[in-house]
Design an enzyme around this catalytic site. Sequence first.
Site, PDB file in Angstrom:
ATOM      1  N   ASP A  53     -20.688   0.658  -2.947  1.00  0.00           N
ATOM      2  CA  ASP A  53     -19.661   1.387  -3.070  1.00  0.00           C
ATOM      3  C   ASP A  53     -19.752   2.485  -2.236  1.00  0.00           C
ATOM      4  OD1 ASP A  53     -17.186   2.853  -3.725  1.00  0.00           O
ATOM      5  OD2 ASP A  53     -16.737   1.515  -5.190  1.00  0.00           O
ATOM      6  N   THR A 123      -5.769   5.596  12.169  1.00  0.00           N
ATOM      7  CA  THR A 123      -4.443   4.662  12.499  1.00  0.00           C
ATOM      8  C   THR A 123      -3.240   5.483  13.137  1.00  0.00           C
ATOM      9  OG1 THR A 123      -2.501   4.244  11.011  1.00  0.00           O
ATOM     10  CG2 THR A 123      -3.903   5.962   9.878  1.00  0.00           C
ATOM     11  N   TYR A 147      -1.528   7.783   2.764  1.00  0.00           N
ATOM     12  CA  TYR A 147      -2.223   7.021   3.736  1.00  0.00           C
ATOM     13  C   TYR A 147      -2.603   7.743   4.917  1.00  0.00           C
ATOM     14  CZ  TYR A 147      -4.187   3.651   6.906  1.00  0.00           C
ATOM     15  OH  TYR A 147      -4.589   2.954   7.942  1.00  0.00           O
ATOM     16  N   ARG A 286      14.008  -0.699   6.131  1.00  0.00           N
ATOM     17  CA  ARG A 286      13.066  -0.335   5.169  1.00  0.00           C
ATOM     18  C   ARG A 286      12.573   1.155   5.238  1.00  0.00           C
ATOM     19  NH1 ARG A 286       6.932  -3.219   5.983  1.00  0.00           N
ATOM     20  NH2 ARG A 286       6.795  -1.726   7.610  1.00  0.00           N
TER      21      ARG A 286
HETATM   22  N1  UDP Z   1       9.163  -5.923   9.045  1.00  0.00           N
HETATM   23  C1  UDP Z   1      10.374  -6.925   8.668  1.00  0.00           C
HETATM   24  N2  UDP Z   1      10.164  -7.905   7.768  1.00  0.00           N
HETATM   25  C2  UDP Z   1       9.008  -7.911   7.050  1.00  0.00           C
HETATM   26  C3  UDP Z   1       7.810  -7.072   7.411  1.00  0.00           C
HETATM   27  C4  UDP Z   1       7.977  -6.017   8.260  1.00  0.00           C
HETATM   28  O1  UDP Z   1      11.331  -6.803   9.480  1.00  0.00           O
HETATM   29  O2  UDP Z   1       8.878  -9.008   6.194  1.00  0.00           O
HETATM   30  C5  UDP Z   1       9.267  -5.187  10.246  1.00  0.00           C
HETATM   31  C6  UDP Z   1       9.185  -3.751   9.702  1.00  0.00           C
HETATM   32  O3  UDP Z   1      10.218  -2.857   9.065  1.00  0.00           O
HETATM   33  C7  UDP Z   1       8.738  -2.947  10.953  1.00  0.00           C
HETATM   34  C8  UDP Z   1       7.797  -3.988  11.678  1.00  0.00           C
HETATM   35  O4  UDP Z   1       8.271  -5.284  11.116  1.00  0.00           O
HETATM   36  O5  UDP Z   1      10.003  -2.299  11.754  1.00  0.00           O
HETATM   37  C9  UDP Z   1       6.341  -3.751  11.578  1.00  0.00           C
HETATM   38  O6  UDP Z   1       6.126  -3.683  10.284  1.00  0.00           O
HETATM   39  P1  UDP Z   1       4.909  -3.961   9.468  1.00  0.00           P
HETATM   40  O7  UDP Z   1       4.785  -3.596   8.152  1.00  0.00           O
HETATM   41  O8  UDP Z   1       4.104  -5.149  10.218  1.00  0.00           O
HETATM   42  O9  UDP Z   1       3.855  -2.816  10.392  1.00  0.00           O
HETATM   43  P2  UDP Z   1       4.172  -1.304  10.300  1.00  0.00           P
HETATM   44  O10 UDP Z   1       4.448  -0.775  11.870  1.00  0.00           O
HETATM   45  O11 UDP Z   1       5.010  -0.731   9.532  1.00  0.00           O
HETATM   46  O12 UDP Z   1       2.400  -0.803  10.318  1.00  0.00           O
END
Ligand code: UDP
Length: 330
Positions: A53, A123, A147, A286
């Site tokens: 770890d 990231t 994060y 989201r």
């Molecule tokens: N997204 C979506 N439906 C899902 C998962 C992701 O529409 O079930 C969209 C999310 O809102 C974003 C894009 O896909 O606009 C990429 O999201 P992801 O979580 O893959 O990566 P992030 O860019 O957030 O790291």
Amino acid sequence: MKLKVCVIGGAGYIGSHAVYELIRDGHEVVVIDNLSTGSRNMIHKDAKFYYGDITNKQDLKNIFNIECSVKPFDVIMHFAAKLIVPESVDKPLEYYYNNVEGVRIMLEVMTDFNIKNVVFSSTAAVYGEPVNSVCSETDITCPINPYGETKLASEKLIKWVCKKYNMNYCIFRYFNVAGADKSLEIGLNKDNLTHIVPITVQTALGIRKSMDVYGNDYDTSDGTCIRDYIHVSDLADAHVLGAKYLVENNKSLLVNLGSNKGYSVLEIIKEVEKHYPVNYKITDRRKGDPAKLIASNEKAKEILGWSPKRDLSEIINSDIEYRKKIMNKS
Ligand code: UDP
């Protein structure tokens, strides 16, 4: 040049792919992992594995004692981080402890054993809400979640320690990583997937009945968010180049790993639909999603001679093939 590389977090999704490419390129690989999210069967058979770890200094010291008495590590690669944004909002203490304290302990052990080179996974989340839709490394960093903050704090910690102890860092800021290794032995295999590529593929394969598209009223061509998708094996290739760069040049670098190109959520769905239909519905936005996030990869090209070799269709194909393979196994 054959390097001895220690991959901390080499049993996880990206770490395991880096291990595969390091071994293909002829390097000696030692994996340290606590198997909290990774698994034993993601580790290449030619890599040496130690359970350990990163937040436990004694674990690292014991392993470094054994390994460095034979031959010191040329490079340490760090992948052992927690990386789920909403979880980081719920559990900031856990995220800071694992992600930042883990890096601090790793650096302390590196200085104890006089190991000079570290490759660190950072990231795009360090940019926060991007000011420019195509991010470059000189853009302002202003994370909007724990994060991203833990990654930025780790970047800074690494820079200061490298300055003080005459060490070198290679910091990679990833954008949207997806896909699976060509062997199909490893890929993204988790219970609670949140990323668009595996979710779309799972829906296409009938593992999910339907999926949500989070908003179609963004200021983009089709109203859905645009992201820069990169094949995990391209990312792994960059790690091999980064490790060699550190040893050959005795110099540090920080670069974005992206493709200079973006695809909307609906374009991802269309690409998957070239193989199978996808049942989706448009829902609310989201929280925290920027409309467009693309990485400039000029710097990676210039310094490492790296640019992605695999396009979106290869990313999607490999994820489909991998998911079909693991479905048949279960
Ligand atoms: N997204 C979506 N439906 C899902 C998962 C992701 O529409 O079930 C969209 C999310 O809102 C974003 C894009 O896909 O606009 C990429 O999201 P992801 O979580 O893959 O990566 P992030 O860019 O957030 O790291």
